[in-house]
Design an enzyme around this catalytic site. Structure first.
Site, PDB file in Angstrom:
ATOM      1  N   LYS A 118       0.851  -1.212   0.000  1.00  0.00           N
ATOM      2  CA  LYS A 118       0.000   0.000   0.000  1.00  0.00           C
ATOM      3  C   LYS A 118       0.872   1.242   0.000  1.00  0.00           C
ATOM      4  CE  LYS A 118       1.012   1.315   4.312  1.00  0.00           C
ATOM      5  NZ  LYS A 118       1.898   2.422   4.566  1.00  0.00           N
ATOM      6  N   PRO A 123       9.188  -4.461  -1.217  1.00  0.00           N
ATOM      7  CA  PRO A 123      10.417  -4.115  -0.501  1.00  0.00           C
ATOM      8  C   PRO A 123      10.197  -4.098   1.019  1.00  0.00           C
ATOM      9  CG  PRO A 123      10.144  -2.687  -2.402  1.00  0.00           C
ATOM     10  CD  PRO A 123       8.877  -3.489  -2.281  1.00  0.00           C
ATOM     11  N   VAL A 124      11.226  -4.526   1.744  1.00  0.00           N
ATOM     12  CA  VAL A 124      11.132  -4.733   3.193  1.00  0.00           C
ATOM     13  C   VAL A 124      11.413  -3.421   3.939  1.00  0.00           C
ATOM     14  CG1 VAL A 124      12.220  -5.984   5.111  1.00  0.00           C
ATOM     15  CG2 VAL A 124      11.835  -7.139   2.923  1.00  0.00           C
ATOM     16  N   ALA A 125      10.673  -3.161   5.035  1.00  0.00           N
ATOM     17  CA  ALA A 125      10.861  -1.957   5.885  1.00  0.00           C
ATOM     18  C   ALA A 125      10.898  -0.696   5.039  1.00  0.00           C
ATOM     19  CB  ALA A 125      12.129  -2.069   6.732  1.00  0.00           C
ATOM     20  N   GLY A 162       7.929   1.181   4.097  1.00  0.00           N
ATOM     21  CA  GLY A 162       6.731   2.032   4.174  1.00  0.00           C
ATOM     22  C   GLY A 162       5.637   1.581   3.235  1.00  0.00           C
ATOM     23  N   GLY A 222       4.685  -4.273   3.663  1.00  0.00           N
ATOM     24  CA  GLY A 222       5.014  -5.638   3.230  1.00  0.00           C
ATOM     25  C   GLY A 222       4.725  -6.680   4.308  1.00  0.00           C
ATOM     26  N   GLY A 223       5.125  -6.412   5.543  1.00  0.00           N
ATOM     27  CA  GLY A 223       4.880  -7.364   6.635  1.00  0.00           C
ATOM     28  C   GLY A 223       3.388  -7.544   6.881  1.00  0.00           C
ATOM     29  N   SER A 224       2.649  -6.458   6.756  1.00  0.00           N
ATOM     30  CA  SER A 224       1.201  -6.530   6.960  1.00  0.00           C
ATOM     31  C   SER A 224       0.545  -7.334   5.842  1.00  0.00           C
ATOM     32  CB  SER A 224       0.602  -5.121   6.991  1.00  0.00           C
ATOM     33  OG  SER A 224       1.222  -4.366   8.009  1.00  0.00           O
ATOM     34  N   ASP A 254      -1.940  -1.951   9.791  1.00  0.00           N
ATOM     35  CA  ASP A 254      -2.172  -1.956   8.345  1.00  0.00           C
ATOM     36  C   ASP A 254      -2.707  -3.288   7.820  1.00  0.00           C
ATOM     37  OD1 ASP A 254      -1.125   0.606   8.221  1.00  0.00           O
ATOM     38  OD2 ASP A 254       0.881  -0.066   7.652  1.00  0.00           O
TER      39      ASP A 254
HETATM   40  O1  C5P Z   1       0.516  -1.602  14.288  1.00  0.00           O
HETATM   41  P1  C5P Z   1       1.911  -1.832  13.861  1.00  0.00           P
HETATM   42  O2  C5P Z   1       2.545  -3.005  14.567  1.00  0.00           O
HETATM   43  O3  C5P Z   1       2.106  -1.879  12.392  1.00  0.00           O
HETATM   44  O4  C5P Z   1       2.710  -0.545  14.343  1.00  0.00           O
HETATM   45  C1  C5P Z   1       4.107  -0.506  14.404  1.00  0.00           C
HETATM   46  C2  C5P Z   1       4.537   0.678  15.246  1.00  0.00           C
HETATM   47  O5  C5P Z   1       4.224   1.895  14.580  1.00  0.00           O
HETATM   48  C3  C5P Z   1       3.848   0.777  16.583  1.00  0.00           C
HETATM   49  O6  C5P Z   1       4.517   0.020  17.558  1.00  0.00           O
HETATM   50  C4  C5P Z   1       3.936   2.267  16.877  1.00  0.00           C
HETATM   51  O7  C5P Z   1       5.219   2.601  17.339  1.00  0.00           O
HETATM   52  C5  C5P Z   1       3.801   2.878  15.497  1.00  0.00           C
HETATM   53  N1  C5P Z   1       2.414   3.270  15.189  1.00  0.00           N
HETATM   54  C6  C5P Z   1       1.849   4.350  15.839  1.00  0.00           C
HETATM   55  N2  C5P Z   1       0.560   4.723  15.556  1.00  0.00           N
HETATM   56  C7  C5P Z   1      -0.143   4.079  14.613  1.00  0.00           C
HETATM   57  C8  C5P Z   1       0.402   2.979  13.906  1.00  0.00           C
HETATM   58  C9  C5P Z   1       1.699   2.602  14.225  1.00  0.00           C
HETATM   59  O8  C5P Z   1       2.492   4.967  16.704  1.00  0.00           O
HETATM   60  N3  C5P Z   1      -1.378   4.486  14.337  1.00  0.00           N
END
Ligand code: C5P
Length: 322
Positions: free
Chosen positions: A21, A109-111, A113, A116-118, A151
């Site tokens: 995304k 691509p990894v990490a 934005g 990808g993990g989601s 995500d």
């Molecule tokens: O939900 P997810 O594990 O993808 O989020 C990863 C990190 O991103 C969270 O631990 C938090 O630090 C940050 N985050 C946030 N607010 C959000 C989504 C993610 O602070 N709405």
């Protein structure tokens, strides 16, 4: 008595794929008590997909995960991986053992934005639900997705959607037509928590509120490209630029080369450029690649459907991976 499902060991393998995304709008409110930030975001699912095969495993074997694809050395192949956790969560929810062999092929691509993990977690939910014949209602899968990460629900739903809460509350945006993007993928990743923490540092003393993207949604519905280009934006961009100042060069180059708009995708470091057509995407990708301002360039379009079984691909509205 209804006919029993085949025992797991004899069930055929299942292939699922899920898209990455881009956030066309990402407005970040103040940190919440739970550490997350309140968001108002516009998600666009794009035509870059990870693939996941789920195979039956012997009783008591638990989850096994193997990973292939480029630049996957930093991707954990254990319970830290979201696909692994998705399989475990689904099994726990369904009251069965999480016995499965997962084979993940990464193209997102990894990490970067791009979620990808989601996407991998969403693919695992869909694949294991079929492999184990758990047949969870859609709303249960979405609830499990939201539990796994902010995500994941969107990667399951796909399309174009407004995300609120921490990003997991979704409202589809009903807008016709396709948007063309060029993604400039940077060398190395950025940690999402680190980017949010940097934003908090930069905004210390402020009381930010997540702004709703009403004007952008109207422009998307009207297929108003200049309107959309003028309205896209990402609050995390300043934090990503603070941690990775070279991204300014990438964004400037994309603008100089004629992109309609450019912004950091999610927590970065990928820069996403909006262009007018598939042809414009090919031209911008070639020029950006030649300019040497990123590691690699990808062309994508959206919206595309969310995570689904591969045999469902090719149906109305679906596309082959780009
Ligand atoms: O939900 P997810 O594990 O993808 O989020 C990863 C990190 O991103 C969270 O631990 C938090 O630090 C940050 N985050 C946030 N607010 C959000 C989504 C993610 O602070 N709405």
């Amino acid at each position: 008595m209804s006919p029993a499902a085949p025992p797991a060991e004899t069930a055929p393998a299942v292939l699922a794929r899920a898209p990455g995304k881009v956030n066309l709008h990402l407005s970040v409110g103040a940190p919440r008590r739970d550490g997350y930030h309140e968001l108002a975001t516009v998600f666009l699912a794009v035509s870059i997909y990870d693939e996941l095969t789920a195979r039956p495993a012997e009783r008591g074997a638990g989850v096994a995960l193997s990973i292939s694809g480029t630049d996957t050395t930093d991707v954990p192949a254990d319970e830290q991986n979201l696909a692994w956790r998705a399989a475990q969560l689904l099994a726990a929810h369904a009251g069965r053992a999480p016995d499965v062999i997962l084979e993940l092929t990464k193209h997102i691509p990894v990490a970067a934005g791009l979620a990808g993990g989601s996407a991998d977690a969403a693919a695992a939910l869909v694949a294991c639900d079929r492999l184990w014949d758990t047949r969870l209602p859609r709303r249960d899968l979405l609830a499990l997705a939201a539990e796994l990460g902010s995500d994941v629900a969107f990667c399951l739903s796909g399309g174009l959607a407004l995300g609120t809460g921490r990003g997991e509350r979704l409202t589809p945006v009903l807008a016709a037509g396709e948007w063309h993007l060029v993604l400039a993928v940077a060398e190395g990743g950025l940690s999402t928590p680190a980017v949010y923490a940097e934003l908090d540092r930069l905004r210390a003393g402020e009381r930010p509120k997540a702004r709703m993207p009403d004007a952008l949604i109207n422009a998307l519905r009207a297929r108003d490209l200049p309107g959309v280009a003028g309205l896209v934006g990402n609050d995390l961009q300043r934090a990503a630029l603070s941690l990775r100042p070279t991204l300014r060069l990438t964004l400037r180059e994309g603008a100089d080369l004629g992109a309609e708009a450019g912004l950091v995708s999610g927590s970065g470091p990928t820069c996403a450029f909006l262009v007018a057509s598939a042809g414009a995407a090919v031209r911008l990708a070639a020029s950006l690649s030649a300019a040497g301002v990123c590691r690699t360039v990808r062309i994508a379009h959206g919206p595309v459907p969310g995570a689904r079984l591969a045999h469902a691909a090719g149906g109305p509205g679906s596309r082959r991976p780009g």
